[in-house]
Design a protein around this motif. Structure first.
Motif, PDB file in Angstrom:
ATOM      1  N   ALA A  79      70.742  61.462   0.800  1.00  0.00           N
ATOM      2  CA  ALA A  79      69.701  60.659   1.441  1.00  0.00           C
ATOM      3  C   ALA A  79      69.636  61.054   2.906  1.00  0.00           C
ATOM      4  O   ALA A  79      70.670  61.250   3.553  1.00  0.00           O
ATOM      5  CB  ALA A  79      69.992  59.164   1.298  1.00  0.00           C
ATOM      6  N   ARG A  80      68.413  61.169   3.437  1.00  0.00           N
ATOM      7  CA  ARG A  80      68.237  61.546   4.834  1.00  0.00           C
ATOM      8  C   ARG A  80      67.125  60.703   5.455  1.00  0.00           C
ATOM      9  O   ARG A  80      66.066  60.508   4.852  1.00  0.00           O
ATOM     10  CB  ARG A  80      67.871  63.019   4.963  1.00  0.00           C
ATOM     11  CG  ARG A  80      67.860  63.543   6.403  1.00  0.00           C
ATOM     12  CD  ARG A  80      67.223  64.914   6.488  1.00  0.00           C
ATOM     13  NE  ARG A  80      65.775  64.823   6.267  1.00  0.00           N
ATOM     14  CZ  ARG A  80      64.999  65.868   5.979  1.00  0.00           C
ATOM     15  NH1 ARG A  80      65.541  67.046   5.806  1.00  0.00           N
ATOM     16  NH2 ARG A  80      63.700  65.710   5.823  1.00  0.00           N
ATOM     17  N   TYR A  81      67.388  60.217   6.647  1.00  0.00           N
ATOM     18  CA  TYR A  81      66.380  59.469   7.403  1.00  0.00           C
ATOM     19  C   TYR A  81      66.304  60.027   8.816  1.00  0.00           C
ATOM     20  O   TYR A  81      67.341  60.319   9.431  1.00  0.00           O
ATOM     21  CB  TYR A  81      66.731  57.974   7.466  1.00  0.00           C
ATOM     22  CG  TYR A  81      65.802  57.194   8.385  1.00  0.00           C
ATOM     23  CD1 TYR A  81      64.532  56.830   7.959  1.00  0.00           C
ATOM     24  CD2 TYR A  81      66.201  56.865   9.675  1.00  0.00           C
ATOM     25  CE1 TYR A  81      63.674  56.136   8.798  1.00  0.00           C
ATOM     26  CE2 TYR A  81      65.346  56.163  10.521  1.00  0.00           C
ATOM     27  CZ  TYR A  81      64.080  55.812  10.074  1.00  0.00           C
ATOM     28  OH  TYR A  81      63.230  55.139  10.915  1.00  0.00           O
ATOM     29  N   HIS A  82      65.097  60.199   9.304  1.00  0.00           N
ATOM     30  CA  HIS A  82      64.956  60.600  10.702  1.00  0.00           C
ATOM     31  C   HIS A  82      63.774  59.878  11.327  1.00  0.00           C
ATOM     32  O   HIS A  82      62.791  59.522  10.664  1.00  0.00           O
ATOM     33  CB  HIS A  82      64.831  62.124  10.840  1.00  0.00           C
ATOM     34  CG  HIS A  82      63.438  62.655  10.644  1.00  0.00           C
ATOM     35  ND1 HIS A  82      63.007  63.215   9.464  1.00  0.00           N
ATOM     36  CD2 HIS A  82      62.388  62.728  11.493  1.00  0.00           C
ATOM     37  CE1 HIS A  82      61.752  63.605   9.586  1.00  0.00           C
ATOM     38  NE2 HIS A  82      61.342  63.316  10.803  1.00  0.00           N
ATOM     39  N   MET A  83      63.898  59.667  12.624  1.00  0.00           N
ATOM     40  CA  MET A  83      62.856  59.021  13.423  1.00  0.00           C
ATOM     41  C   MET A  83      62.708  59.804  14.717  1.00  0.00           C
ATOM     42  O   MET A  83      63.689  60.229  15.320  1.00  0.00           O
ATOM     43  CB  MET A  83      63.229  57.562  13.704  1.00  0.00           C
ATOM     44  CG  MET A  83      62.162  56.780  14.480  1.00  0.00           C
ATOM     45  SD  MET A  83      62.307  56.957  16.282  1.00  0.00           S
ATOM     46  CE  MET A  83      63.839  56.083  16.557  1.00  0.00           C
ATOM     47  N   ALA A  84      61.474  60.035  15.126  1.00  0.00           N
ATOM     48  CA  ALA A  84      61.229  60.814  16.345  1.00  0.00           C
ATOM     49  C   ALA A  84      60.052  60.221  17.107  1.00  0.00           C
ATOM     50  O   ALA A  84      59.102  59.694  16.511  1.00  0.00           O
ATOM     51  CB  ALA A  84      60.949  62.276  16.002  1.00  0.00           C
ATOM     52  N   ARG A  85      60.121  60.319  18.425  1.00  0.00           N
ATOM     53  CA  ARG A  85      59.024  59.929  19.301  1.00  0.00           C
ATOM     54  C   ARG A  85      58.416  61.177  19.918  1.00  0.00           C
ATOM     55  O   ARG A  85      59.137  62.055  20.388  1.00  0.00           O
ATOM     56  CB  ARG A  85      59.516  58.970  20.393  1.00  0.00           C
ATOM     57  CG  ARG A  85      60.084  57.673  19.838  1.00  0.00           C
ATOM     58  CD  ARG A  85      60.445  56.704  20.952  1.00  0.00           C
ATOM     59  NE  ARG A  85      61.059  55.497  20.431  1.00  0.00           N
ATOM     60  CZ  ARG A  85      60.363  54.447  19.975  1.00  0.00           C
ATOM     61  NH1 ARG A  85      59.041  54.482  19.987  1.00  0.00           N
ATOM     62  NH2 ARG A  85      60.986  53.385  19.506  1.00  0.00           N
ATOM     63  N   LEU A  86      57.088  61.241  19.906  1.00  0.00           N
ATOM     64  CA  LEU A  86      56.375  62.396  20.424  1.00  0.00           C
ATOM     65  C   LEU A  86      55.500  61.993  21.608  1.00  0.00           C
ATOM     66  O   LEU A  86      54.736  61.021  21.516  1.00  0.00           O
ATOM     67  CB  LEU A  86      55.492  63.035  19.341  1.00  0.00           C
ATOM     68  CG  LEU A  86      56.207  63.743  18.180  1.00  0.00           C
ATOM     69  CD1 LEU A  86      56.623  62.759  17.099  1.00  0.00           C
ATOM     70  CD2 LEU A  86      55.315  64.827  17.588  1.00  0.00           C
ATOM     71  N   ARG A  87      55.632  62.730  22.686  1.00  0.00           N
ATOM     72  CA  ARG A  87      54.749  62.576  23.837  1.00  0.00           C
ATOM     73  C   ARG A  87      53.770  63.745  23.814  1.00  0.00           C
ATOM     74  O   ARG A  87      54.122  64.873  24.095  1.00  0.00           O
ATOM     75  CB  ARG A  87      55.541  62.564  25.146  1.00  0.00           C
ATOM     76  CG  ARG A  87      54.668  62.266  26.369  1.00  0.00           C
ATOM     77  CD  ARG A  87      55.476  62.192  27.653  1.00  0.00           C
ATOM     78  NE  ARG A  87      56.004  63.478  28.044  1.00  0.00           N
ATOM     79  CZ  ARG A  87      57.281  63.816  28.046  1.00  0.00           C
ATOM     80  NH1 ARG A  87      58.204  62.954  27.645  1.00  0.00           N
ATOM     81  NH2 ARG A  87      57.678  65.018  28.430  1.00  0.00           N
ATOM     82  N   GLN A  88      52.514  63.452  23.462  1.00  0.00           N
ATOM     83  CA  GLN A  88      51.543  64.505  23.250  1.00  0.00           C
ATOM     84  C   GLN A  88      51.009  65.056  24.570  1.00  0.00           C
ATOM     85  O   GLN A  88      50.885  64.332  25.553  1.00  0.00           O
ATOM     86  CB  GLN A  88      50.392  63.988  22.391  1.00  0.00           C
ATOM     87  CG  GLN A  88      50.859  63.510  21.011  1.00  0.00           C
ATOM     88  CD  GLN A  88      49.734  63.009  20.150  1.00  0.00           C
ATOM     89  OE1 GLN A  88      49.057  63.771  19.483  1.00  0.00           O
ATOM     90  NE2 GLN A  88      49.520  61.701  20.180  1.00  0.00           N
ATOM     91  N   GLU A  89      50.687  66.337  24.540  1.00  0.00           N
ATOM     92  CA  GLU A  89      50.193  67.009  25.740  1.00  0.00           C
ATOM     93  C   GLU A  89      48.879  66.393  26.220  1.00  0.00           C
ATOM     94  O   GLU A  89      48.634  66.297  27.429  1.00  0.00           O
ATOM     95  CB  GLU A  89      50.002  68.495  25.433  1.00  0.00           C
ATOM     96  CG  GLU A  89      49.491  69.319  26.596  1.00  0.00           C
ATOM     97  CD  GLU A  89      49.208  70.739  26.169  1.00  0.00           C
ATOM     98  OE1 GLU A  89      49.717  71.656  26.840  1.00  0.00           O
ATOM     99  OE2 GLU A  89      48.467  70.943  25.180  1.00  0.00           O
ATOM    100  N   ARG A  90      48.049  65.960  25.288  1.00  0.00           N
ATOM    101  CA  ARG A  90      46.744  65.395  25.639  1.00  0.00           C
ATOM    102  C   ARG A  90      46.814  63.901  25.929  1.00  0.00           C
ATOM    103  O   ARG A  90      45.798  63.230  26.052  1.00  0.00           O
ATOM    104  CB  ARG A  90      45.755  65.665  24.500  1.00  0.00           C
ATOM    105  CG  ARG A  90      45.534  67.148  24.242  1.00  0.00           C
ATOM    106  CD  ARG A  90      44.699  67.377  23.009  1.00  0.00           C
ATOM    107  NE  ARG A  90      44.549  68.798  22.714  1.00  0.00           N
ATOM    108  CZ  ARG A  90      43.974  69.278  21.620  1.00  0.00           C
ATOM    109  NH1 ARG A  90      43.503  68.437  20.692  1.00  0.00           N
ATOM    110  NH2 ARG A  90      43.877  70.582  21.422  1.00  0.00           N
TER     111      ARG A  90
END
Length: 308
Positions: free
Chosen positions: A197-208
């Protein structure tokens, strides 16, 4: 560095049409050089680089035999890794890598079908996708049959490469800074069967502008015995930040059988459903290479490969 092995990894096949025309359409050269070095008791270092060059000839349907081409090249993409055995069953890791993925598929997937002016515009604006990632992690063998892993990663995705819906036209979806956390557990139930089982969470700061979040939960089963190998995986994902996709449930499965003989061969049947999350790409160990339209869609594929 002279002692590090360098080799040519792969070349995209150059197709021919029914008339026997053997003019190249898309070609990829990928060189990988790497080596490892023990630094101290329990401390191991790896370093190396990749070089990639991709060329699309005759990409415009109106200039099939012309010299127009979409080219991408980067001959120095560094990679490095440190691993330290901190305690029995506990390994600490740190790694860095850069990759490039460029448009390919001319002559394999269909022509772009652009006018000369439209092709010139595409040629001037299309960029290969690049990513860089720094990751810190640890592996803990809780028991002989149970392993836990956790990773924190930080990286950049530049000029995310995609394709228009139901078409072969490549487009760039933008860039983002990605920061996230991933956790994984694997349990070997029997010598032949394991579950993970694998879980991941990520936050992205978009260029635009704007901040978004990606997350995914994946369950996977693997069974291998004798010449047989079977895999089934299901993943529930959020909507990709830089792609036109709604996310949802993805299913993947595959069956492989190894044929013995003078030239061993492995044949298989695979159901694929590509993962479009930018954070997933940063976590994977994908090598640099080509992005083709057919690789972005669900598919059922029959495979066959000779053992090296």
């Amino acid at each position: 560095m002279a002692a590090l092995p360098a080799r040519r990894i792969a070349t995209v096949p150059l197709p021919t049409d029914l008339s026997g025309d053997a003019q190249p359409r898309s070609s990829l050269m990928l060189v990988d050089a790497h080596g490892s070095l023990p630094l101290a008791d329990g401390l191991q270092a790896e370093m190396g680089w990749q070089g990639a060059k991709l060329n699309n000839r005759g990409a415009n349907v109106t200039a099939l035999y012309g010299s127009d081409a979409i080219k991408s090249r980067d001959l120095f993409l560094p990679t490095g890794r440190l691993a330290y055995d901190a305690a029995p069953g506990v390994t600490l890791r740190a790694d860095y890598r850069e990759t490039i993925e460029a448009y390919a598929g001319v002559g394999l997937s269909g022509a772009l079908g652009l006018t000369r002016e439209a092709f010139r515009t595409l040629q001037a604006g299309l960029r290969p996708e690049r990513d860089s990632r720094m990751r810190l992690g640890s592996d803990w063998m809780v028991a002989p049959d149970l392993t836990l892993a956790v990773d924190a990663f930080d990286g950049e995705v530049e000029d995310r490469l995609a394709f228009v819906e139901d078409g072969y036209l490549p487009v760039n979806r933008g860039s983002a800074h990605v920061r996230g956390l991933a956790m994984r557990a694997e349990h070997r139930l029997t010598p032949a069967l394991s579950l993970s089982a694998r879980y991941h969470m990520a936050r992205l700061r978009q260029e635009r502008g704007g901040r978004v979040q990606e997350q995914q939960l994946m369950l996977e089963g693997l069974w291998a015995q004798g010449p047989w190998r079977c895999r089934v995986a299901a993943a529930q994902s959020s909507a990709p930040a830089l792609m036109q996709d709604d996310g949802g449930l993805r299913l993947e499965a595959g069956v492989d059988y190894a044929l013995t003989g003078r030239r061993p061969m492995r044949v298989g049947l695979h159901l694929t459903d590509p993962d479009q999350l930018a954070s997933s790409r940063l976590m994977r160990a994908d090598a640099s290479g080509a992005a083709r339209p057919e690789d972005q869609a669900q598919a059922l594929m029959l495979t066959a490969a000779l053992a090296g």
